[in-house]
Design a protein around this motif. Structure first.
Motif, PDB file in Angstrom:
ATOM      1  N   LEU A  57       0.819  -1.215   0.000  1.00 36.87           N
ATOM      2  CA  LEU A  57       0.000   0.000   0.000  1.00 36.87           C
ATOM      3  C   LEU A  57       0.856   1.270   0.000  1.00 36.87           C
ATOM      4  O   LEU A  57       0.308   2.372   0.080  1.00 36.87           O
ATOM      5  CB  LEU A  57      -0.950   0.004   1.208  1.00 36.87           C
ATOM      6  N   GLY A  58       2.183   1.090  -0.086  1.00 37.56           N
ATOM      7  CA  GLY A  58       3.084   2.250  -0.133  1.00 37.56           C
ATOM      8  C   GLY A  58       3.427   2.758   1.258  1.00 37.56           C
ATOM      9  O   GLY A  58       2.739   2.472   2.241  1.00 37.56           O
ATOM     10  N   GLY A  59       4.536   3.509   1.337  1.00 37.58           N
ATOM     11  CA  GLY A  59       4.953   4.066   2.626  1.00 37.58           C
ATOM     12  C   GLY A  59       5.362   3.003   3.622  1.00 37.58           C
ATOM     13  O   GLY A  59       5.316   3.225   4.836  1.00 37.58           O
ATOM     14  N   GLY A  60       5.750   1.825   3.123  1.00 37.30           N
ATOM     15  CA  GLY A  60       6.192   0.748   4.021  1.00 37.30           C
ATOM     16  C   GLY A  60       5.066  -0.105   4.573  1.00 37.30           C
ATOM     17  O   GLY A  60       5.304  -0.997   5.387  1.00 37.30           O
ATOM     18  N   ARG A  61       3.836   0.141   4.154  1.00 37.26           N
ATOM     19  CA  ARG A  61       2.694  -0.641   4.668  1.00 37.26           C
ATOM     20  C   ARG A  61       2.411  -1.806   3.722  1.00 37.26           C
ATOM     21  O   ARG A  61       2.006  -1.598   2.570  1.00 37.26           O
ATOM     22  CB  ARG A  61       1.476   0.266   4.818  1.00 37.26           C
ATOM     23  N   LYS A  62       2.639  -3.008   4.218  1.00 36.15           N
ATOM     24  CA  LYS A  62       2.340  -4.216   3.434  1.00 36.15           C
ATOM     25  C   LYS A  62       1.344  -5.067   4.210  1.00 36.15           C
ATOM     26  O   LYS A  62       1.409  -5.138   5.439  1.00 36.15           O
ATOM     27  CB  LYS A  62       3.615  -5.010   3.150  1.00 36.15           C
ATOM     28  N   ILE A  63       0.452  -5.706   3.471  1.00 38.27           N
ATOM     29  CA  ILE A  63      -0.585  -6.530   4.076  1.00 38.27           C
ATOM     30  C   ILE A  63      -0.380  -7.952   3.571  1.00 38.27           C
ATOM     31  O   ILE A  63      -0.555  -8.234   2.378  1.00 38.27           O
ATOM     32  CB  ILE A  63      -2.001  -6.039   3.681  1.00 38.27           C
ATOM     33  N   GLU A  64      -0.007  -8.843   4.479  1.00 31.59           N
ATOM     34  CA  GLU A  64       0.367 -10.207   4.103  1.00 31.59           C
ATOM     35  C   GLU A  64      -0.813 -11.170   4.229  1.00 31.59           C
ATOM     36  O   GLU A  64      -1.584 -11.099   5.190  1.00 31.59           O
ATOM     37  CB  GLU A  64       1.513 -10.675   5.001  1.00 31.59           C
ATOM     38  N   VAL A  65      -0.919 -12.075   3.273  1.00 27.91           N
ATOM     39  CA  VAL A  65      -1.981 -13.093   3.290  1.00 27.91           C
ATOM     40  C   VAL A  65      -1.469 -14.350   3.982  1.00 27.91           C
ATOM     41  O   VAL A  65      -0.381 -14.844   3.677  1.00 27.91           O
ATOM     42  CB  VAL A  65      -2.395 -13.448   1.841  1.00 27.91           C
ATOM     43  N   VAL A  66      -2.255 -14.863   4.930  1.00 25.56           N
ATOM     44  CA  VAL A  66      -1.966 -16.151   5.561  1.00 25.56           C
ATOM     45  C   VAL A  66      -3.210 -17.025   5.424  1.00 25.56           C
ATOM     46  O   VAL A  66      -4.309 -16.598   5.764  1.00 25.56           O
ATOM     47  CB  VAL A  66      -1.611 -15.977   7.059  1.00 25.56           C
ATOM     48  N   GLU A  67      -3.021 -18.233   4.907  1.00 24.93           N
ATOM     49  CA  GLU A  67      -4.161 -19.149   4.754  1.00 24.93           C
ATOM     50  C   GLU A  67      -4.517 -19.750   6.114  1.00 24.93           C
ATOM     51  O   GLU A  67      -3.637 -20.280   6.802  1.00 24.93           O
ATOM     52  CB  GLU A  67      -3.803 -20.269   3.771  1.00 24.93           C
ATOM     53  N   ILE A  68      -5.783 -19.659   6.490  1.00 26.74           N
ATOM     54  CA  ILE A  68      -6.217 -20.236   7.771  1.00 26.74           C
ATOM     55  C   ILE A  68      -7.519 -21.031   7.565  1.00 26.74           C
ATOM     56  O   ILE A  68      -8.569 -20.697   8.126  1.00 26.74           O
ATOM     57  CB  ILE A  68      -6.391 -19.158   8.869  1.00 26.74           C
ATOM     58  N   PRO A  69      -7.478 -22.109   6.768  1.00 26.74           N
ATOM     59  CA  PRO A  69      -8.689 -22.899   6.546  1.00 26.74           C
ATOM     60  C   PRO A  69      -9.262 -23.433   7.851  1.00 26.74           C
ATOM     61  O   PRO A  69      -8.509 -23.770   8.770  1.00 26.74           O
ATOM     62  CB  PRO A  69      -8.196 -24.025   5.637  1.00 26.74           C
ATOM     63  N   GLY A  70     -10.575 -23.498   7.928  1.00 25.59           N
ATOM     64  CA  GLY A  70     -11.231 -23.976   9.148  1.00 25.59           C
ATOM     65  C   GLY A  70     -12.718 -23.681   9.090  1.00 25.59           C
ATOM     66  O   GLY A  70     -13.522 -24.540   8.762  1.00 25.59           O
ATOM     67  N   HIS A  71     -13.075 -22.434   9.360  1.00 28.79           N
ATOM     68  CA  HIS A  71     -14.482 -22.005   9.235  1.00 28.79           C
ATOM     69  C   HIS A  71     -14.994 -22.388   7.845  1.00 28.79           C
ATOM     70  O   HIS A  71     -16.086 -22.934   7.703  1.00 28.79           O
ATOM     71  CB  HIS A  71     -14.553 -20.502   9.476  1.00 28.79           C
ATOM     72  N   THR A  72     -14.213 -22.077   6.823  1.00 27.10           N
ATOM     73  CA  THR A  72     -14.418 -22.601   5.469  1.00 27.10           C
ATOM     74  C   THR A  72     -13.031 -22.947   4.909  1.00 27.10           C
ATOM     75  O   THR A  72     -12.010 -22.504   5.447  1.00 27.10           O
ATOM     76  CB  THR A  72     -15.085 -21.570   4.525  1.00 27.10           C
ATOM     77  N   PRO A  73     -12.985 -23.710   3.801  1.00 26.36           N
ATOM     78  CA  PRO A  73     -11.673 -24.068   3.229  1.00 26.36           C
ATOM     79  C   PRO A  73     -10.906 -22.866   2.673  1.00 26.36           C
ATOM     80  O   PRO A  73      -9.688 -22.871   2.617  1.00 26.36           O
ATOM     81  CB  PRO A  73     -12.039 -25.027   2.090  1.00 26.36           C
ATOM     82  N   GLY A  74     -11.628 -21.826   2.250  1.00 27.32           N
ATOM     83  CA  GLY A  74     -10.977 -20.699   1.578  1.00 27.32           C
ATOM     84  C   GLY A  74     -10.633 -19.535   2.483  1.00 27.32           C
ATOM     85  O   GLY A  74     -10.309 -18.441   1.985  1.00 27.32           O
ATOM     86  N   CYS A  75     -10.665 -19.732   3.797  1.00 26.87           N
ATOM     87  CA  CYS A  75     -10.411 -18.610   4.719  1.00 26.87           C
ATOM     88  C   CYS A  75      -8.948 -18.164   4.668  1.00 26.87           C
ATOM     89  O   CYS A  75      -8.029 -18.974   4.702  1.00 26.87           O
ATOM     90  CB  CYS A  75     -10.718 -19.016   6.158  1.00 26.87           C
ATOM     91  N   ILE A  76      -8.774 -16.850   4.616  1.00 29.18           N
ATOM     92  CA  ILE A  76      -7.441 -16.257   4.789  1.00 29.18           C
ATOM     93  C   ILE A  76      -7.534 -15.206   5.886  1.00 29.18           C
ATOM     94  O   ILE A  76      -8.624 -14.726   6.214  1.00 29.18           O
ATOM     95  CB  ILE A  76      -6.932 -15.570   3.499  1.00 29.18           C
ATOM     96  N   CYS A  77      -6.381 -14.865   6.480  1.00 29.91           N
ATOM     97  CA  CYS A  77      -6.339 -13.653   7.282  1.00 29.91           C
ATOM     98  C   CYS A  77      -5.291 -12.740   6.675  1.00 29.91           C
ATOM     99  O   CYS A  77      -4.507 -13.151   5.811  1.00 29.91           O
ATOM    100  CB  CYS A  77      -6.091 -13.940   8.759  1.00 29.91           C
ATOM    101  N   LEU A  78      -5.301 -11.494   7.099  1.00 28.72           N
ATOM    102  CA  LEU A  78      -4.423 -10.477   6.526  1.00 28.72           C
ATOM    103  C   LEU A  78      -3.703  -9.768   7.669  1.00 28.72           C
ATOM    104  O   LEU A  78      -4.348  -9.345   8.632  1.00 28.72           O
ATOM    105  CB  LEU A  78      -5.251  -9.492   5.693  1.00 28.72           C
TER     106      LEU A  78
END
Ligand SMILES: [Zn+2]
Length: 266
Positions: A132-153
């Motif tokens: 997002l610029g200015g040193g702000r990065k948002i990383e994706v982590v897969e956390i399947p459980g509630h549904t198979p396609g769940c991610i957190c950021l």
């Protein structure tokens, strides 16, 4: 009919939460220096794209924590949305769950938005990150459980973690929707987060109005471990018919409560 809108407020530097109807997933906007990221799109019964533009003029990217319709219903207001490939297959389930929580007139509006196929889906997986610029990065982590396609950021700047429905306090953590994975899979996902949690500042969940302390993640991990070990303080629960099999149990530890199926622990 009065136009429905979201309330919004800043919860951290460059982070705004949008809150709408009961049962609607919380929507988060993260602003960097050159771009902004919208996490989830709610039921899709408001002019969300217009509401976002009152807060930021930055180029906007949209991502879904998972496919459920209270988190992805407004996708059709945007030209493209990032999500996990498995989340794209959670579509039908999402629609059925929406039907149980929306009034009929709003459900038909949500269904119409939902069936629109104008939005391009871009698939993301573990370690993808949004810059997002200015040193702000948002990383994706897969956390399947509630549904198979769940991610957190994970926001590199604030240390806040956007968990979707895999961690929620104001309602049960649901491992009972038709596509939910066994409790053991959910526990693996939460232990993966726990391993990194010394750098977390808080948990922005899919249904809570304010960030939760990281200790809530510990409660969920212990709760899941106790279910698997057969040591949980669990009580039987009768689910609505939309869940298919209506037999479930609720286990509680600390502030976390998990709804699960005794037939789907491992
Ligand atoms: Zn969900």
């Amino acid at each position: 009919m009065k136009e429905i809108t979201h309330d919004h407020k800043k919860i951290s530097n460059g982070i705004t939460i949008f809150q709408g109807m009961d049962n609607e997933g919380k929507i988060y906007l993260i602003e960097g220096k050159t771009a902004a990221l919208l996490i989830d799109t709610g039921f899709g019964v408001t002019d969300l794209a217009g509401e976002i533009r009152t807060v930021t003029g930055l180029p906007l990217t949209v991502v879904n924590t998972h496919g459920h319709g209270d988190h992805s219903g407004g996708n059709n207001q945007f030209s493209e949305v990032y999500l996990h490939e498995r989340a794209a297959r959670e579509a039908g389930e999402a629609l059925e769950l929406n039907k149980t929580v929306l009034p009929p007139d709003l459900w038909s509006k949500a269904e119409e938005a939902y069936r629109s196929k104008t939005t391009v889906q871009r698939f993301i997986s573990e370690r993808f990150s949004f810059d997002l610029g200015g040193g702000r990065k948002i990383e994706v982590v897969e956390i399947p459980g509630h549904t198979p396609g769940c991610i957190c950021l994970i926001d590199s700047m604030s240390g806040l973690v956007f968990t979707g429905d895999c961690l929620v306090k104001s309602m049960d953590i649901l491992l009972v929707v038709p596509s939910s994975l066994p409790v053991t899979a959910y526990l693996s996902s939460m232990e993966k987060l726990l391993d990194r949690s010394s750098r977390f500042a808080g948990l922005c969940t899919g249904h809570d109005a304010a960030p939760l302390p990281v200790s809530f993640l510990c409660d969920a991990v212990v709760c899941a471990r106790q279910i698997i070990a057969g040591k949980a303080a669990a009580a039987p629960v009768e689910l609505p018919a939309v869940y298919g099999d209506t037999a479930a149990c609720r286990a509680v530890f600390g502030d976390a409560s998990i709804l699960y199926r005794p037939s789907k622990i491992c």
